[in-house]
Design a protein around this motif. Sequence first.
Motif, PDB file in Angstrom:
ATOM      1  N   ASP A 104      -6.525 -23.291 -37.897  1.00 20.69           N
ATOM      2  CA  ASP A 104      -6.439 -22.978 -36.481  1.00 20.69           C
ATOM      3  C   ASP A 104      -6.144 -21.487 -36.306  1.00 20.69           C
ATOM      4  N   GLN A 105      -6.018 -21.065 -35.059  1.00 22.66           N
ATOM      5  CA  GLN A 105      -5.838 -19.644 -34.776  1.00 22.66           C
ATOM      6  C   GLN A 105      -4.552 -19.102 -35.391  1.00 22.66           C
ATOM      7  N   ASP A 106      -3.465 -19.865 -35.305  1.00 24.54           N
ATOM      8  CA  ASP A 106      -2.192 -19.392 -35.851  1.00 24.54           C
ATOM      9  C   ASP A 106      -2.266 -19.204 -37.368  1.00 24.54           C
TER      10      ASP A 106
ATOM     11  N   LEU B 290      -4.342 -16.074 -38.214  1.00 27.01           N
ATOM     12  CA  LEU B 290      -3.593 -14.830 -38.022  1.00 27.01           C
ATOM     13  C   LEU B 290      -2.493 -14.675 -39.068  1.00 27.01           C
ATOM     14  N   ALA B 291      -1.899 -15.798 -39.495  1.00 22.02           N
ATOM     15  CA  ALA B 291      -0.868 -15.730 -40.527  1.00 22.02           C
ATOM     16  C   ALA B 291      -1.442 -15.255 -41.850  1.00 22.02           C
TER      17      ALA B 291
ATOM     18  N   PRO C 101      -3.798  -8.518 -33.434  1.00 19.17           N
ATOM     19  CA  PRO C 101      -4.314  -9.890 -33.350  1.00 19.17           C
ATOM     20  C   PRO C 101      -5.594 -10.003 -32.531  1.00 19.17           C
TER      21      PRO C 101
END
Length: 282
Positions: free
Chosen positions: A228-230, A233-234, A249
């Motif tokens: 997923d998006q999180d 980005l992580a 981001p």
Amino acid sequence: MTAPTASTEDHTAVLARIAEALERLVPPAARQVDWLADPAYVWTGGAARPVERLDAPALDLLRGIDNQKDRVVTNVERLAAGHAAHDMLLWGSRGMGKSAVLRAAIRAADTVHPGRIALVQVAQEALSGVSTLFALLGKVDRSFLVFIDDLGFEDGDGAGPRVLRSWLEGGVEARPANVRLAVTSNRRAIVGRSMAEQDDPINPRDLVDEKLALADRFGLSVGFHNCDQDAYLAIIGGYASEFGLDWEPGDALEWSRRRGARSGRVAWQYVNELAGRAGKAI
């Protein structure tokens, strides 16, 4: 004693040139592989090529797949220690670190058990020579993880799955005790999604069972799913911190939109772009 005539000398010279030409036509003997010397090897079907340095990311840089990573690392460490370990099927989304986590796990296990484990990658077109490989590895006092990347059998290929089952189930060509298999695939079933000989609309469950039968032979089956998006980005944040790169981001998300996907691979490609912009090598 009669001295050699000019014609005799010419004849000898011709024979010598013929012998030299024949020697050039014969390929040099393959270099004997030392199965104890290197961290990885590539099996080409009839011979092996050593890999002096195993390229793999640090385990803590593999973000978003913590559960999968822990299961693979634990199993590989057991193999390196000479303990009971599973054959592994790593399946699921492209670019989510299936092969990367295997390489990283081998490197991690080697730090704990130096020289006790090696990775042997086998191309799918070299599968017919794996029995020969097993015979060689079974004689070596070392543990090996035989790695087959991106495996998939086409519809109608019954021989390939049967051979793989034989390796996993203890047939006459099964892998020796110091060897385990690690297979990556984009789908859990490995075999094709449409098997004409099994497509019986009266009993569709048989088709599902047949597709999963081969996957069930692996003691450890680990699924890798779209991030997923999180998580995306992580992953970028971890790499950016490691390499000292500035990032935003919004820019990272725009990169994924242009690529049409979010995955560990796309995240790494964005990090490579960041490094290029900053004039750094990574």
